[in-house]
Design a protein around this motif. Structure first.
Motif, PDB file in Angstrom:
ATOM      1  N   UNK A 552       0.842  -1.202   0.000  1.00  0.00           N
ATOM      2  CA  UNK A 552       0.000   0.000   0.000  1.00  0.00           C
ATOM      3  C   UNK A 552       0.874   1.248   0.000  1.00  0.00           C
ATOM      4  N   UNK A 553       1.917   1.244   0.817  1.00  0.00           N
ATOM      5  CA  UNK A 553       2.829   2.381   0.873  1.00  0.00           C
ATOM      6  C   UNK A 553       3.484   2.623  -0.477  1.00  0.00           C
ATOM      7  N   UNK A 554       3.895   1.560  -1.157  1.00  0.00           N
ATOM      8  CA  UNK A 554       4.539   1.697  -2.466  1.00  0.00           C
ATOM      9  C   UNK A 554       3.579   2.274  -3.504  1.00  0.00           C
ATOM     10  N   UNK A 555       2.333   1.819  -3.481  1.00  0.00           N
ATOM     11  CA  UNK A 555       1.348   2.330  -4.436  1.00  0.00           C
ATOM     12  C   UNK A 555       1.052   3.805  -4.185  1.00  0.00           C
ATOM     13  N   UNK A 556       0.872   4.162  -2.932  1.00  0.00           N
ATOM     14  CA  UNK A 556       0.574   5.557  -2.607  1.00  0.00           C
ATOM     15  C   UNK A 556       1.739   6.475  -2.949  1.00  0.00           C
ATOM     16  N   UNK A 557       2.966   5.970  -2.839  1.00  0.00           N
ATOM     17  CA  UNK A 557       4.144   6.780  -3.177  1.00  0.00           C
ATOM     18  C   UNK A 557       4.160   7.156  -4.651  1.00  0.00           C
ATOM     19  N   UNK A 558       3.473   6.380  -5.478  1.00  0.00           N
ATOM     20  CA  UNK A 558       3.373   6.686  -6.909  1.00  0.00           C
ATOM     21  C   UNK A 558       2.139   7.527  -7.236  1.00  0.00           C
ATOM     22  N   UNK A 559       1.419   7.955  -6.207  1.00  0.00           N
ATOM     23  CA  UNK A 559       0.252   8.791  -6.428  1.00  0.00           C
ATOM     24  C   UNK A 559      -1.021   8.039  -6.725  1.00  0.00           C
ATOM     25  N   UNK A 560      -1.008   6.728  -6.536  1.00  0.00           N
ATOM     26  CA  UNK A 560      -2.207   5.929  -6.776  1.00  0.00           C
ATOM     27  C   UNK A 560      -3.079   5.899  -5.534  1.00  0.00           C
ATOM     28  N   UNK A 561      -4.390   6.012  -5.717  1.00  0.00           N
ATOM     29  CA  UNK A 561      -5.315   5.701  -4.644  1.00  0.00           C
ATOM     30  C   UNK A 561      -5.330   4.187  -4.462  1.00  0.00           C
ATOM     31  N   UNK A 562      -5.628   3.739  -3.252  1.00  0.00           N
ATOM     32  CA  UNK A 562      -5.591   2.310  -2.960  1.00  0.00           C
ATOM     33  C   UNK A 562      -6.914   1.873  -2.369  1.00  0.00           C
ATOM     34  N   UNK A 563      -7.423   0.782  -2.896  1.00  0.00           N
ATOM     35  CA  UNK A 563      -8.600   0.124  -2.339  1.00  0.00           C
ATOM     36  C   UNK A 563      -8.201  -1.281  -1.927  1.00  0.00           C
ATOM     37  N   UNK A 564      -8.735  -1.735  -0.793  1.00  0.00           N
ATOM     38  CA  UNK A 564      -8.516  -3.103  -0.345  1.00  0.00           C
ATOM     39  C   UNK A 564      -9.782  -3.912  -0.558  1.00  0.00           C
ATOM     40  N   UNK A 565      -9.640  -5.042  -1.231  1.00  0.00           N
ATOM     41  CA  UNK A 565     -10.755  -5.953  -1.483  1.00  0.00           C
ATOM     42  C   UNK A 565     -10.353  -7.308  -0.921  1.00  0.00           C
ATOM     43  N   UNK A 566     -10.451  -7.506   0.411  1.00  0.00           N
ATOM     44  CA  UNK A 566     -10.021  -8.782   1.007  1.00  0.00           C
ATOM     45  C   UNK A 566     -10.791  -9.953   0.432  1.00  0.00           C
ATOM     46  N   UNK A 567     -10.035 -10.983   0.033  1.00  0.00           N
ATOM     47  CA  UNK A 567     -10.614 -12.095  -0.718  1.00  0.00           C
ATOM     48  C   UNK A 567     -10.116 -13.414  -0.146  1.00  0.00           C
ATOM     49  N   UNK A 568     -10.998 -14.263   0.377  1.00  0.00           N
ATOM     50  CA  UNK A 568     -10.545 -15.537   0.948  1.00  0.00           C
ATOM     51  C   UNK A 568      -9.882 -16.443  -0.074  1.00  0.00           C
ATOM     52  N   UNK A 569      -9.013 -17.260   0.426  1.00  0.00           N
ATOM     53  CA  UNK A 569      -8.286 -18.238  -0.374  1.00  0.00           C
ATOM     54  C   UNK A 569      -8.733 -19.625   0.080  1.00  0.00           C
ATOM     55  N   UNK A 570      -9.008 -20.500  -0.875  1.00  0.00           N
ATOM     56  CA  UNK A 570      -9.448 -21.859  -0.560  1.00  0.00           C
ATOM     57  C   UNK A 570      -8.428 -22.891  -1.035  1.00  0.00           C
TER      58      UNK A 570
END
Length: 839
Positions: A552-570
């Motif tokens: 998230x920190x790396x994405x924001x450093x490039x000026x990107x907004x960040x959304x989290x979409x937590x997704x379970x793994x099976x």
């Protein structure tokens, strides 16, 4: 001065490590170094770092589930996670006190954290299991002084027993601040779990009696905490644990390497904590360290290699120097034994002077040189992967320039004889492969060890899925700039591997380059058991808290907004795909189970709400296409009722309300575009800020359909079936589309070869290729152009997102990822114009 938060302290330490690791392969061996005769040996004798460590006598007492057979013995194995749990351990015989009780006294270093497990040796070597049948990676014990440890073996890997069990659940807090701590490893009786954002953990299936409970900080920022915990049959022991934060000191590692070392190649430190490349996971081939996550030492003018890093006081460090990872090209003693150095970080700055005796072990080193295709992306790193008892973690090669790469394999070569190897891009072996060695289990190229040095020269003629990439011809369009707040986004796929952290910045830069203003990350937890329900992060499969925070920190450093979409793994339940069908089918789905499921999803959602808050992510997306059975009037995949509780709507409203107490940003709901999802009223949708519509709709069953046909059908579906929902809720809608680059994608049915259709995620990497699906990059490109034109004509749509992006490597494969496909060029044209940054 205000103290940094827990997250920021960890970010500072680990980001500094990434800065060191980021030097990987930025050098170039422009001349063939093997003919220069240059030595990296420093004259004189290095000052050894090793000083005698104070030892504590530790008595291990273990109770077996049944007596050993006449031909069997019991050993305790002290594990070496730096080299690899499958390769290196010190095994000590245990003595019988009676038929079920065995003991061993071991001298162990003061303040060390020992990892160990029990092994039954007879005709075969059998490892111990937990009561729920999962293999014990290792038990852990903090050596604070002379002590006795009492353990109970629940199961062996080749048999099971019925015994009384219970559980321990609780929270871990910072002693100084009282704040809960995420990403702490809590373990008892060989059962492990990482804490969530509330510091919570739950260890289930523990044998009754007193168990040694240990809280361990994988980055060493907190002092280990250990106590006994009484486990009662069919009951949960509740504990609140407090751990002390530790200050940082500067530790300088300086090492003299052998004269035979190729001048200037990267020398890494492999170690037992996160900052030294340990992933705390079972990676390919039985290793746990990953070279992309290890610090690289700097070559000094005097020929030494050195690096200074901030390490927490009191941390038990185990480490070794390597030209590969903890196994390949790691240092050895002159007699061939593995090297594992260790010390406890003191309360003052420390300078360590080491000397590597040898990299070689066994036959003579083998030099691999390879020439790769000119179309190889200029930022790619070429890796070599070796197969011993199975394919292991890939190792980065050394660049020579002009599409030539090299790697000198020193060891261990004593146990190999003939073995296999292969090349791949960016460490994605099995996905970004040499066309001669494609897939997860190829034969590979062959080589045999020899007493005579070898120089193997290879050529990769073609990269699979990147044979001859060509840009697409773009068609101009009259694009209407959207109002502020329009989302032009890319959603990363939910699959994860620890080496992705190294390539995440490249993925963010590519996302920014096509004009996107948002990246959607899909961090996961894994459903490891259906009943009792197991749902928690699994290292190596799911990103740890700190991994997601850094991304998230790396994405924001490039000026990107960040959304989290937590997704379970099976994955651990259903094999290589993330399909949830079997999970829902096998679940008991009674009232007690549903209560447990909603409680765990609540914890999951709150965990990522906290992560979003602490890292500055703007949006959190709940729900998803996997979650339909848990919605009001839920149905299973076959259409039968899921027996979801009657108060499901109230459950969801309560979860959303709690999420909002942890996160003040935008909360969206991931709603799949299906007839059932759109038509069934979901009252709780009024409580979210918008709809993230998951769209893979059929646009035409006619194989000769045009882009205009796709656009007309998409428009009809949106106007007739979606617009009403938007009007009813009066909330923004973001269209998130997933269409594989495969024939049949426009029909919503890529054939599975058995008369059915593939779920689009089955074509994601690193899943194996599915031959029934036919590659069609043009189909995906045409669908995207049609969908963008459709959105362009409908101002009530508030965003457009491409799903399934594969960040670590450019692949023109059958997946939904647009990474370096013609579709990416289309978005590069559309996104800036939709956002108004280009007129």
């Amino acid at each position: 001065m205000k103290k940094p938060s827990t997250l920021s302290r960890r970010m500072i330490v680990v980001v500094l490590m990434l800065a060191i690791v980021g030097q990987a392969c930025t050098f170039s061996l422009l001349e063939n170094p093997f003919t220069t005769g240059t030595s990296t040996q420093t004259p004189g004798v290095a000052v050894p770092s090793a000083t005698p460590q104070a030892m504590a006598q530790t008595n291990f007492v273990v109770i077996l589930p049944e007596p050993l057979q006449a031909n069997e013995t019991l050993v305790i194995a002290v594990m070496d996670e730096v080299t690899g749990l499958a390769f290196s351990s010190l095994q000590y015989p245990m003595s019988a006190r009676d038929s079920l009780t065995y003991t061993a006294v071991l001298p162990l270093p003061f303040n060390s954290v020992v990892k160990y497990r029990y092994i039954r040796r007879g005709a075969a070597q059998v490892l111990e299991d937990t009561s729920l049948g999962s293999e014990i990676r290792y038990r852990m014990f903090y050596v604070a002084g002379p002590s006795e440890i009492q353990d109970v073996i629940s199961d062996w890997g080749d048999r099971s027993y019925v015994r009384p069990i219970g559980s321990i659940l609780g929270q871990v807090f910072n002693t100084d601040t009282g704040s809960p701590l995420a990403n702490m490893l809590v373990t008892a009786a060989g059962v492990q779990q990482f804490t969530d954002s509330s510091g919570r953990f739950e260890l289930v299936g523990l044998p009754t009696g007193t168990q040694t409970l240990l809280v361990y900080s994988p980055d060493g920022l907190y002092q280990p905490f250990q106590q006994g915990a009484m486990v009662a049959e069919n009951n949960a022991t509740v504990v609140n644990l407090r751990v002390k934060p530790m200050p940082l000191v500067n530790v300088t590692f300086s090492v003299v390497v052998p004269e035979s070392t190729v001048p200037g190649v990267p020398v890494r430190i492999a170690g037992n904590i996160l900052q030294l490349g340990n992933t705390f996971a079972d990676l390919q081939g039985g290793v746990s360290t990953n070279p992309d996550r290890m610090p690289i030492l700097n070559l000094q003018a005097d020929g030494r290699y050195s690096a200074t890093m901030a390490l927490p006081v009191g941390t038990h460090i185990q480490y070794k120097y390597t030209l590969g990872d903890g196994y390949w090209n790691a240092e050895h003693k002159s007699d061939g034994q593995w090297v594992l150095r260790e010390f406890v970080v003191p309360a003052q700055d420390l300078s360590i002077q080491d000397s590597v005796e040898t990299w070689s072990f066994g036959d003579s080193p083998i030099l691999f040189e390879v020439t790769v295709p000119s179309v190889t992306p200029p930022g790619d790193i070429i890796y070599i992967q070796f197969n011993t008892f199975g394919w292991m973690e890939p190792i980065p090669m050394w660049p020579l320039g002009n599409n030539r790469w090299t790697y000198k394999l020193y060891g261990p070569l004593n146990i190999l004889g003939s073995f296999s190897y292969r090349y791949c891009r960016n460490g994605q072996c099995g996905s970004a492969d040499d066309a001669q060695t494609v897939g997860s289990a190829p034969t590979g190229r062959q080589v045999s060890t020899s007493v005579i040095g070898q120089d193997i020269q290879d050529t990769v003629n073609t990269w699979k899925w990147y044979e001859n990439p060509e840009p697409i011809s773009l068609v101009g369009a009259n694009i209407v700039p959207r109002a502020g707040g329009f989302i032009a986004g890319v959603e990363f796929q939910a699959t994860y591997h620890p080496n992705w952290s190294f390539y995440a910045p490249q993925g963010f830069a590519n996302t920014q380059a096509i004009g996107a203003n948002m990246v959607i990350l899909t961090p996961s937890w894994t459903f490891s058991r259906v009943s009792p329900l197991g749902f928690a992060p699994v290292p190596g499969i799911d990103p740890l808290w700190i991994d997601s925070a850094i991304m998230i920190s790396q994405a924001r450093a490039l000026g990107l907004n960040v959304s989290l979409f937590p997704t379970p793994n099976f994955e651990t339940l259903n094999g290589p795909t993330s399909l949830s069908t079997n999970f829902w089918k096998d679940a008991p789905k009674d009232a007690v189970w549903w209560q447990s499921w909603f409680a765990r999803y609540r914890t999951f959602a709150v965990n990522y709400a906290d992560l979003a808050t602490q890292t500055g992510a703007q949006t959190l997306i709940l729900g998803g296409d996997w979650i339909a059975p848990a919605l009001p009037n839920g149905k299973l995949a076959d259409g039968t009722p899921s027996n979801v509780p009657a108060d499901a709507d109230a459950q969801w409203r309560s979860i959303i309300a709690e999420v909002r107490t942890h996160f003040k940003g935008q909360v969206l709901w991931g709603l799949p575009f299906t007839k059932a999802a759109i038509e069934v009223p979901l009252d709780f949708l009024r409580d979210v800020d918008g709809i993230y519509l998951l769209w893979s709709a059929s646009l035409s069953s006619n194989p000769s359909a045009t882009k205009l046909d796709y656009a007309n059908e998409a428009g009809r579906l949106l106007d007739n079936e979606v617009a009403t929902l938007v009007s009813l809720l009066n909330k923004p809608l973001i269209l998130a589309i997933a269409y594989p680059s495969a024939a049949g994608s426009a029909n919503g049915c890529v054939p599975n070869g058995q008369g059915g259709c593939l779920d689009w995620t089955e074509l994601n990497r690193p899943n194996a290729d599915i031959s029934s699906a036919i590659l069609s990059l043009q189909t995906q490109a045409d669908i995207y152009e049609a969908m963008l034109a459709t959105v362009n004509a409908r101002p009530w749509i508030s965003g457009f997102v491409s799903r399934g992006y594969y960040p670590p490597a450019a692949l023109q494969d059958k997946s939904a990822s647009i990474h370096s496909k013609p579709t990416a060029d289309i978005l590069w044209y559309w996104f800036p114009r939709m956002l108004g940054t280009i007129k």
